[in-house]
Design a protein around this motif. Structure first.
Motif, PDB file in Angstrom:
ATOM      1  N   ASP A 170      76.036  24.037 -55.055  1.00  0.00           N
ATOM      2  CA  ASP A 170      75.944  22.724 -54.401  1.00  0.00           C
ATOM      3  C   ASP A 170      74.859  22.761 -53.331  1.00  0.00           C
ATOM      4  OD1 ASP A 170      76.238  20.291 -53.199  1.00  0.00           O
ATOM      5  OD2 ASP A 170      78.416  20.413 -52.965  1.00  0.00           O
ATOM      6  N   ALA A 171      73.724  22.153 -53.647  1.00  0.00           N
ATOM      7  CA  ALA A 171      72.591  22.150 -52.718  1.00  0.00           C
ATOM      8  C   ALA A 171      72.777  21.204 -51.554  1.00  0.00           C
ATOM      9  CB  ALA A 171      71.308  21.781 -53.476  1.00  0.00           C
ATOM     10  N   THR A 172      73.842  20.373 -51.562  1.00  0.00           N
ATOM     11  CA  THR A 172      74.074  19.465 -50.445  1.00  0.00           C
ATOM     12  C   THR A 172      74.836  20.138 -49.298  1.00  0.00           C
ATOM     13  OG1 THR A 172      76.177  18.628 -51.344  1.00  0.00           O
ATOM     14  CG2 THR A 172      74.164  17.533 -52.059  1.00  0.00           C
ATOM     15  N   HIS A 173      75.328  21.325 -49.510  1.00  0.00           N
ATOM     16  CA  HIS A 173      76.013  22.068 -48.444  1.00  0.00           C
ATOM     17  C   HIS A 173      74.994  22.431 -47.364  1.00  0.00           C
ATOM     18  CE1 HIS A 173      78.278  25.166 -46.333  1.00  0.00           C
ATOM     19  NE2 HIS A 173      79.346  24.901 -47.062  1.00  0.00           N
ATOM     20  N   ALA A 179      77.151  28.709 -37.617  1.00  0.00           N
ATOM     21  CA  ALA A 179      75.943  27.953 -37.953  1.00  0.00           C
ATOM     22  C   ALA A 179      75.531  28.258 -39.390  1.00  0.00           C
ATOM     23  CB  ALA A 179      74.821  28.317 -36.985  1.00  0.00           C
ATOM     24  N   PRO A 180      74.885  27.308 -40.077  1.00  0.00           N
ATOM     25  CA  PRO A 180      74.454  27.555 -41.458  1.00  0.00           C
ATOM     26  C   PRO A 180      73.610  28.811 -41.625  1.00  0.00           C
ATOM     27  CG  PRO A 180      74.262  25.221 -40.938  1.00  0.00           C
ATOM     28  CD  PRO A 180      74.630  25.919 -39.662  1.00  0.00           C
ATOM     29  N   LYS A 181      72.699  29.090 -40.677  1.00  0.00           N
ATOM     30  CA  LYS A 181      71.868  30.293 -40.794  1.00  0.00           C
ATOM     31  C   LYS A 181      72.715  31.562 -40.701  1.00  0.00           C
ATOM     32  CE  LYS A 181      67.387  28.543 -39.201  1.00  0.00           C
ATOM     33  NZ  LYS A 181      66.286  28.703 -38.217  1.00  0.00           N
ATOM     34  N   THR A 182      73.744  31.528 -39.856  1.00  0.00           N
ATOM     35  CA  THR A 182      74.624  32.686 -39.733  1.00  0.00           C
ATOM     36  C   THR A 182      75.390  32.930 -41.028  1.00  0.00           C
ATOM     37  OG1 THR A 182      74.885  32.256 -37.368  1.00  0.00           O
ATOM     38  CG2 THR A 182      76.509  33.686 -38.416  1.00  0.00           C
ATOM     39  N   LEU A 183      75.895  31.860 -41.636  1.00  0.00           N
ATOM     40  CA  LEU A 183      76.602  31.982 -42.906  1.00  0.00           C
ATOM     41  C   LEU A 183      75.664  32.499 -43.993  1.00  0.00           C
ATOM     42  CD1 LEU A 183      79.056  31.600 -44.696  1.00  0.00           C
ATOM     43  CD2 LEU A 183      78.506  29.161 -44.854  1.00  0.00           C
ATOM     44  N   ALA A 184      74.434  31.993 -44.023  1.00  0.00           N
ATOM     45  CA  ALA A 184      73.463  32.452 -45.016  1.00  0.00           C
ATOM     46  C   ALA A 184      73.178  33.946 -44.870  1.00  0.00           C
ATOM     47  CB  ALA A 184      72.164  31.651 -44.885  1.00  0.00           C
ATOM     48  N   ARG A 185      73.008  34.399 -43.625  1.00  0.00           N
ATOM     49  CA  ARG A 185      72.742  35.827 -43.391  1.00  0.00           C
ATOM     50  C   ARG A 185      73.929  36.680 -43.844  1.00  0.00           C
ATOM     51  NH1 ARG A 185      70.407  34.088 -38.425  1.00  0.00           N
ATOM     52  NH2 ARG A 185      72.351  34.610 -37.334  1.00  0.00           N
TER      53      ARG A 185
END
Length: 412
Positions: free
Chosen positions: A172-175, A364-370
């Motif tokens: 899901d690219a809208t996340h 934060a989204p960046k933290t989840l991505a990492r």
């Protein structure tokens, strides 16, 4: 040695059938696998005399006490001896020879048998617990200073889920995590990212930022629509090496005051959507786990940490998360014969409109991505992102009943 990209595949050649290393372990030995799945280095410690145990056992080797508990242990040691295995009767190792092994004396005391990565006899090393392709914990001895190309080692590549040279599907690219996750995956060496877009005709928020990105392909994908999944799988199913499920439907509210329609939507997306994704893409991925440099490696789903113990303020949502966790654990068993790893990323409250009323800390989204990419690089099965998720997991492991009382009584 730097890992080179995959060669163009010959469609006339048969895909290699996956093989697994020996998977039989004692009940005590499974403790190594539990620690490896969480990225911890843990060994048994005797509560009576303090002796550190290896290999895992049911009674202390020093005092015969049965009171053994798993504790995080200093992961450092020195290589005592090394050997290079040139022949093996086991099909898995026979395909990957030669294979370097060695004995390492830990600073904690025991001598352990470990796979050697870029180290020699007499060198000081750091020892890690990693999951092998059979999902069992094994020891890896590596240099104390991690190099950029260390994960390219054939041993780690064979048992790992590193994104390098692999093609990843984000469901899901809208996340909110989609864009930072794409950036983190490419920074880790990913070859291509497919991003699913539910109801693409509506031009959902955030999708325009992904258009035109190099090596990013947008495609219609709705986890609640079986036909959408069937179409996507027929188009890219044979190319997906790692699938990351970010699809999520969340509404605040407990069980008594929430409309069952919203709860049904949460179940449809969060739990049944995960099942549909696995049914559409899982068989193709499971068949390609031995397919060279860009073999299929991992099926990842993002969950709320309250899948472990629910927060009454998000009762129906947490119920859907607990159901999704149960589905992921079942998939772990079903994918085990192929070696496809199923990873769960547990996160605390995220920075979005549905968690506005909650106080910090938030993820934060960046933290989840990492956290997702770091877990893939280390080959983990259980990834905890953020202080809230780590705290909940620690308290849940210690005493699930006490954690429930703390949350429902307002003590969380």
């Amino acid at each position: 040695m730097t890992l080179t990209g995959p060669k163009k595949k010959d469609p006339q050649k048969r895909t290699i059938v996956p093989t697994l290393p020996p998977a039989t372990r004692s009940r005590a030995g499974l403790g190594l696998s539990v620690a490896a799945a969480q990225g911890r280095f843990a060994l048994q410690h005797c509560a009576e005399c303090g002796a550190v145990q290896y290999p895992p056992r049911d009674a202390c080797h020093a005092c015969l006490s049965h009171d053994l508990c798993w504790k995080d242990t200093q992961p450092y040691g020195k290589v005592l001896a090394e050997t290079r295995v040139q022949a093996s009767p086991d099909p898995y190792f026979r395909e990957r020879l030669p294979w370097r092994m060695g004995s390492v004396r830990l600073t904690a005391g025991p001598v352990v048998l470990a796979h050697l990565v870029d180290v020699r006899r007499g060198e000081d090393v750091q020892v890690e617990l990693r999951l092998d392709r059979a999902g069992q914990g094994v020891m890896i001895a590596r240099p104390k200073e991690r190099s950029d190309d260390m994960e390219d080692d054939p041993v780690l590549r064979a048992m790992g889920t590193h994104p390098k040279h692999r093609r990843i599907l984000i469901s899901d690219a809208t996340h909110p995590v989609a864009r930072p996750l794409i950036d983190a995956l490419f920074a880790a060496g990913a070859a291509h990212v497919f991003a699913g877009v539910p109801e693409m005709w509506r031009r959902p928020h955030g999708v325009s930022a992904l258009e035109g990105l190099e090596n990013v392909s947008l495609l219609p994908l709705d986890v609640t629509d079986p036909q959408s999944l069937k179409d996507a799988a027929s188009e890219i199913g044979g190319k997906v090496d790692i699938l990351i499920n970010t699809a999520r439907h969340i509404r605040p509210g407990g069980v008594l005051g929430q409309d069952t329609t919203a709860a049904r939507d949460e179940m449809e997306v969060n739990a049944l959507g995960l099942m549909r994704l696995a049914q559409a893409f899982g068989p193709g991925m499971a068949a390609r786990t031995a397919d060279g440099v860009n073999s299929a490696a991992a099926f990842v789903t993002v969950l709320s940490a309250h899948a472990l113990s629910p927060d009454p303020a998000f009762g129906a949502f947490n119920a859907s998360q607990a159901a999704a966790r149960s589905i992921a654990q079942t998939l772990r068993a079903e994918f085990a014969p192929s070696g496809l790893r199923v990873a769960c990323v547990y996160t605390g409250p995220t920075e979005d409109e549905w968690h506005q009323s909650l106080p910090p800390p938030k993820v934060a989204p960046k933290t989840l991505a990492r956290s997702i990419v770091d877990g893939l690089q280390k080959g983990l099965e259980d990834i905890y992102c953020g202080d809230v998720a780590r705290d909940l997991a620690e308290r849940w492991r210690s005493d699930p009943g006490l954690l429930e009382r703390e949350i429902t009584g307002g003590g969380a």
